[in-house]
Design a protein around this motif. Structure first.
Motif, PDB file in Angstrom:
ATOM      1  N   CYS A   1       4.164   6.958   7.174  1.00  0.00           N
ATOM      2  CA  CYS A   1       5.628   6.865   7.150  1.00  0.00           C
ATOM      3  C   CYS A   1       6.247   7.382   8.441  1.00  0.00           C
ATOM      4  O   CYS A   1       7.205   6.804   8.967  1.00  0.00           O
ATOM      5  N   ALA A   2       5.677   8.480   8.996  1.00  0.00           N
ATOM      6  CA  ALA A   2       6.221   9.020  10.235  1.00  0.00           C
ATOM      7  C   ALA A   2       6.037   8.022  11.384  1.00  0.00           C
ATOM      8  O   ALA A   2       6.921   7.859  12.243  1.00  0.00           O
ATOM      9  N   GLU A   3       4.892   7.318  11.399  1.00  0.00           N
ATOM     10  CA  GLU A   3       4.655   6.311  12.448  1.00  0.00           C
ATOM     11  C   GLU A   3       5.662   5.172  12.344  1.00  0.00           C
ATOM     12  O   GLU A   3       6.210   4.733  13.372  1.00  0.00           O
ATOM     13  N   LEU A   4       5.911   4.702  11.116  1.00  0.00           N
ATOM     14  CA  LEU A   4       6.869   3.600  10.944  1.00  0.00           C
ATOM     15  C   LEU A   4       8.285   4.028  11.313  1.00  0.00           C
ATOM     16  O   LEU A   4       9.026   3.273  11.954  1.00  0.00           O
TER      17      LEU A   4
ATOM     18  N   ALA B   1       0.845  -1.196   0.000  1.00  0.00           N
ATOM     19  CA  ALA B   1       0.000   0.000   0.000  1.00  0.00           C
ATOM     20  C   ALA B   1       0.877   1.242   0.000  1.00  0.00           C
ATOM     21  O   ALA B   1       1.916   1.300   0.655  1.00  0.00           O
ATOM     22  N   VAL B   2       0.438   2.218  -0.763  1.00  0.00           N
ATOM     23  CA  VAL B   2       1.174   3.476  -0.822  1.00  0.00           C
ATOM     24  C   VAL B   2       0.848   4.271   0.441  1.00  0.00           C
ATOM     25  O   VAL B   2      -0.315   4.632   0.664  1.00  0.00           O
ATOM     26  N   PRO B   3       1.845   4.576   1.270  1.00  0.00           N
ATOM     27  CA  PRO B   3       1.568   5.266   2.539  1.00  0.00           C
ATOM     28  C   PRO B   3       1.467   6.761   2.323  1.00  0.00           C
ATOM     29  O   PRO B   3       1.899   7.310   1.325  1.00  0.00           O
TER      30      PRO B   3
ATOM     31  N   HIS C   1       9.214   9.027   0.931  1.00  0.00           N
ATOM     32  CA  HIS C   1       8.863   7.665   0.547  1.00  0.00           C
ATOM     33  C   HIS C   1       9.543   7.377  -0.789  1.00  0.00           C
ATOM     34  O   HIS C   1       9.514   8.225  -1.698  1.00  0.00           O
ATOM     35  N   ALA C   2      10.134   6.160  -0.920  1.00  0.00           N
ATOM     36  CA  ALA C   2      10.872   5.813  -2.143  1.00  0.00           C
ATOM     37  C   ALA C   2      10.544   4.398  -2.564  1.00  0.00           C
ATOM     38  O   ALA C   2      10.338   3.522  -1.715  1.00  0.00           O
TER      39      ALA C   2
ATOM     40  N   ASN D   1      11.108  -2.736  -4.215  1.00  0.00           N
ATOM     41  CA  ASN D   1      11.132  -2.512  -2.764  1.00  0.00           C
ATOM     42  C   ASN D   1      10.710  -1.064  -2.475  1.00  0.00           C
ATOM     43  O   ASN D   1      11.128  -0.138  -3.158  1.00  0.00           O
ATOM     44  N   ALA D   2       9.887  -0.898  -1.423  1.00  0.00           N
ATOM     45  CA  ALA D   2       9.394   0.426  -1.005  1.00  0.00           C
ATOM     46  C   ALA D   2       9.798   0.653   0.438  1.00  0.00           C
ATOM     47  O   ALA D   2       9.724  -0.254   1.284  1.00  0.00           O
TER      48      ALA D   2
END
Length: 255
Positions: A196-199, A189-191, A228-229, A215-216
């Motif tokens: 992203c900040a939570e992860l 899933a595209v965050p 995000h990349a 890979n994301a």
């Protein structure tokens, strides 16, 4: 002495007594006839007079006989008359008065308790919806593996700026890409920026991400931004141009 009364002769005394009895009997008969022929109002006066006459006769006989035995008939008559003269005493009847009923003790009015008020709980205040974080820059970069310009990229000021072996994203080796901090995504899933900040906040000490195609991962910039990349291409075996190609999104700082 002849023709006179001899006080010492017992027969003379007896004769006098007998004569007294005869007179008493005659007097009693007369009294009886008077009682029968006269109204009841005279009964008490007649009985009283007869009693007095009999009492006088008995007294006279006692004095004349010098202590001889009194006539029992006169004694009975005297006793009966005395009993008749004895007044009837009416004793008052004592009635115990019942105590008045006790008055009930005054009851104090109970204070009126206010009815409990039911207050509905206030609904929780809705949290303000954070404004969406704007995207600072979005595009594709190629991270070179020769150590020259383009070996790294800085994203805090758009457009991104090339670095030499250093940057917010940099070439690690034939299989990795480096950053100050990275966090792999658990799914495809595209965050968004919050995800992203939570992860990244839950990750510590990881600075390398796989350069495998597809890979994301999320990363941080030197200025505290979140990015995000996704790895879209790689040429690790090219001795003239080893590189990794990435699609990158960098969000601005949250306001």
């Amino acid at each position: 002495m002849t023709g006179g009364r001899d006080d010492g002769d017992p027969s003379a005394t007896r004769n006098d007594l007998d004569a007294g009895h005869v007179r008493n009997a005659v007097l009693a008969g007369r009294i009886g006839r008077l009682v029968l022929n006269h109204p009841p109002q005279l009964y008490l006066a007649l009985v009283t007079g007869a009693a007095l006459a009999l009492a006088g006769a008995v007294t006279w006989a006692a004095l004349a006989g010098g202590g001889s035995t009194p006539d029992p008939v006169a004694a009975v008559t005297t006793t009966t008359t005395a009993a008749a003269e004895r007044p009837t005493i009416t004793r008052p009847t004592t009635t115990t008065a019942e105590p008045p009923p006790a008055e009930p003790a005054p009851t104090e009015p109970s204070p009126t308790e206010p009815a409990p008020t039911t207050t509905a709980p206030k609904p929780p205040r809705p949290r303000p919806t954070p404004a969406p974080v704007e995207v600072l820059w979005q595009g594709t970069v190629k991270v070179r593996g020769d150590g020259g310009p383009g070996s790294g990229w800085f994203f805090d000021q758009p457009p991104p700026r090339e670095g030499s072996s250093l940057g917010d994203l940099a070439y690690g080796d034939a299989t990795t890409v480096t950053s100050d901090k990275v966090a792999d995504l658990p799914d495809d899933a595209v965050p968004d920026q919050a995800r992203c900040a939570e992860l990244l906040n839950a990750t510590a000490g990881i600075t390398r991400a796989s350069s495998r195609v597809g890979n994301a991962f999320c990363f941080t910039t030197r200025g505290g931004r979140v990015g995000h990349a996704v790895v879209t291409g790689t040429s690790p075996r090219d001795p003239l141009d080893p590189s990794t190609t990435l699609d990158v999104v960098v969000w601005d700082l949250a306001r």
